[in-house]
Design a protein around this motif. Structure first.
Motif, PDB file in Angstrom:
ATOM      1  N   ASP A 179      51.940  53.088  53.573  1.00  0.00           N
ATOM      2  CA  ASP A 179      52.224  53.218  52.040  1.00  0.00           C
ATOM      3  C   ASP A 179      50.893  52.423  51.051  1.00  0.00           C
ATOM      4  OD1 ASP A 179      54.552  54.601  52.378  1.00  0.00           O
ATOM      5  OD2 ASP A 179      55.616  52.740  52.195  1.00  0.00           O
ATOM      6  N   VAL A 180      50.624  51.321  51.917  1.00  0.00           N
ATOM      7  CA  VAL A 180      49.518  50.464  51.288  1.00  0.00           C
ATOM      8  C   VAL A 180      48.907  49.444  52.454  1.00  0.00           C
ATOM      9  CG1 VAL A 180      50.947  48.522  50.680  1.00  0.00           C
ATOM     10  CG2 VAL A 180      48.880  48.674  49.512  1.00  0.00           C
TER      11      VAL A 180
ATOM     12  N   PRO B 141      46.288  53.266  49.631  1.00  0.00           N
ATOM     13  CA  PRO B 141      46.040  52.201  48.684  1.00  0.00           C
ATOM     14  C   PRO B 141      45.437  50.892  49.484  1.00  0.00           C
ATOM     15  CG  PRO B 141      48.117  53.464  48.111  1.00  0.00           C
ATOM     16  CD  PRO B 141      47.678  53.733  49.328  1.00  0.00           C
TER      17      PRO B 141
ATOM     18  N   ALA C 122      54.271  51.191  43.908  1.00  0.00           N
ATOM     19  CA  ALA C 122      55.212  51.539  42.936  1.00  0.00           C
ATOM     20  C   ALA C 122      54.432  52.822  42.264  1.00  0.00           C
ATOM     21  CB  ALA C 122      55.559  50.598  41.940  1.00  0.00           C
ATOM     22  N   LYS C 123      53.148  53.133  42.434  1.00  0.00           N
ATOM     23  CA  LYS C 123      52.475  54.134  41.807  1.00  0.00           C
ATOM     24  C   LYS C 123      52.745  55.556  42.586  1.00  0.00           C
ATOM     25  CE  LYS C 123      48.889  51.488  40.105  1.00  0.00           C
ATOM     26  NZ  LYS C 123      47.351  51.022  39.899  1.00  0.00           N
TER      27      LYS C 123
ATOM     28  N   GLU D  95      53.093  45.286  45.597  1.00  0.00           N
ATOM     29  CA  GLU D  95      54.163  46.129  44.831  1.00  0.00           C
ATOM     30  C   GLU D  95      53.670  47.178  44.012  1.00  0.00           C
ATOM     31  OE1 GLU D  95      57.019  43.475  43.512  1.00  0.00           O
ATOM     32  OE2 GLU D  95      57.236  42.324  45.273  1.00  0.00           O
ATOM     33  N   ASP D  96      52.565  46.777  43.176  1.00  0.00           N
ATOM     34  CA  ASP D  96      52.101  47.396  42.241  1.00  0.00           C
ATOM     35  C   ASP D  96      51.740  49.099  42.899  1.00  0.00           C
ATOM     36  OD1 ASP D  96      52.740  45.800  40.363  1.00  0.00           O
ATOM     37  OD2 ASP D  96      50.768  45.158  39.947  1.00  0.00           O
ATOM     38  N   ALA D  97      51.039  48.735  43.940  1.00  0.00           N
ATOM     39  CA  ALA D  97      50.396  49.851  44.647  1.00  0.00           C
ATOM     40  C   ALA D  97      51.344  50.839  45.172  1.00  0.00           C
ATOM     41  CB  ALA D  97      49.341  49.614  45.825  1.00  0.00           C
TER      42      ALA D  97
ATOM     43  N   HIS E 265      41.365  47.631  45.666  1.00  0.00           N
ATOM     44  CA  HIS E 265      41.804  46.453  44.629  1.00  0.00           C
ATOM     45  C   HIS E 265      41.466  45.282  45.242  1.00  0.00           C
ATOM     46  CE1 HIS E 265      45.195  45.067  41.748  1.00  0.00           C
ATOM     47  NE2 HIS E 265      43.869  44.111  41.683  1.00  0.00           N
TER      48      HIS E 265
END
Length: 115
Positions: free
Chosen positions: A12-13, A49, A114-115, A110-112, A79
């Motif tokens: 996921d990331v 991500p 959630a996108k 967490e932000d990545a 990022h």
């Protein structure tokens, strides 16, 4: 083996932290001698991500290639938590490992997701 299914599920990331001077530069330059650099270099092409936060001292940060690598990785969509938004280098020999801002990495992950 070529032609066999991938043994890992799609991520996921991917977070790379703390990323050394060598890791940041090799990744930006596409030099994949190390397994982890190969994984994250391929991750760019797979659209996974990616979040990274370096951990280098101020002397390493003065090397021109380091700033180029930070810029290159950002331009490729990574990022990079460096500077006021993440890791700020210490003077050589004055590392403070207990103050490494892990929360910034975890928040970015967490932000990545959630996108």
């Amino acid at each position: 083996m070529p032609g066999e299914p991938d043994v890992w599920p799609k991520a996921d990331v991917i977070a790379v932290a703390p990323a050394t001077f060598n890791t940041m530069n090799a990744w930006a330059l596409g030099i994949t001698r190390d397994f982890i650099v190969g994984v994250v270099a391929e991750g760019i092409g797979k659209g996974i991500p990616l979040v990274t936060m370096p951990c280098v001292n101020a002397a390493y940060a003065q090397h021109r290639q380091f700033e180029r690598s930070v810029t290159e990785l950002r331009d490729m969509g990574v990022h990079v938590l460096y500077g006021e938004s993440g890791f700020v280098p210490n003077q050589p020999g004055q590392g403070r490992p207990k103050e490494y801002p892990w929360h910034a990495v975890l928040d970015a992950v967490e932000d990545a997701v959630a996108k």
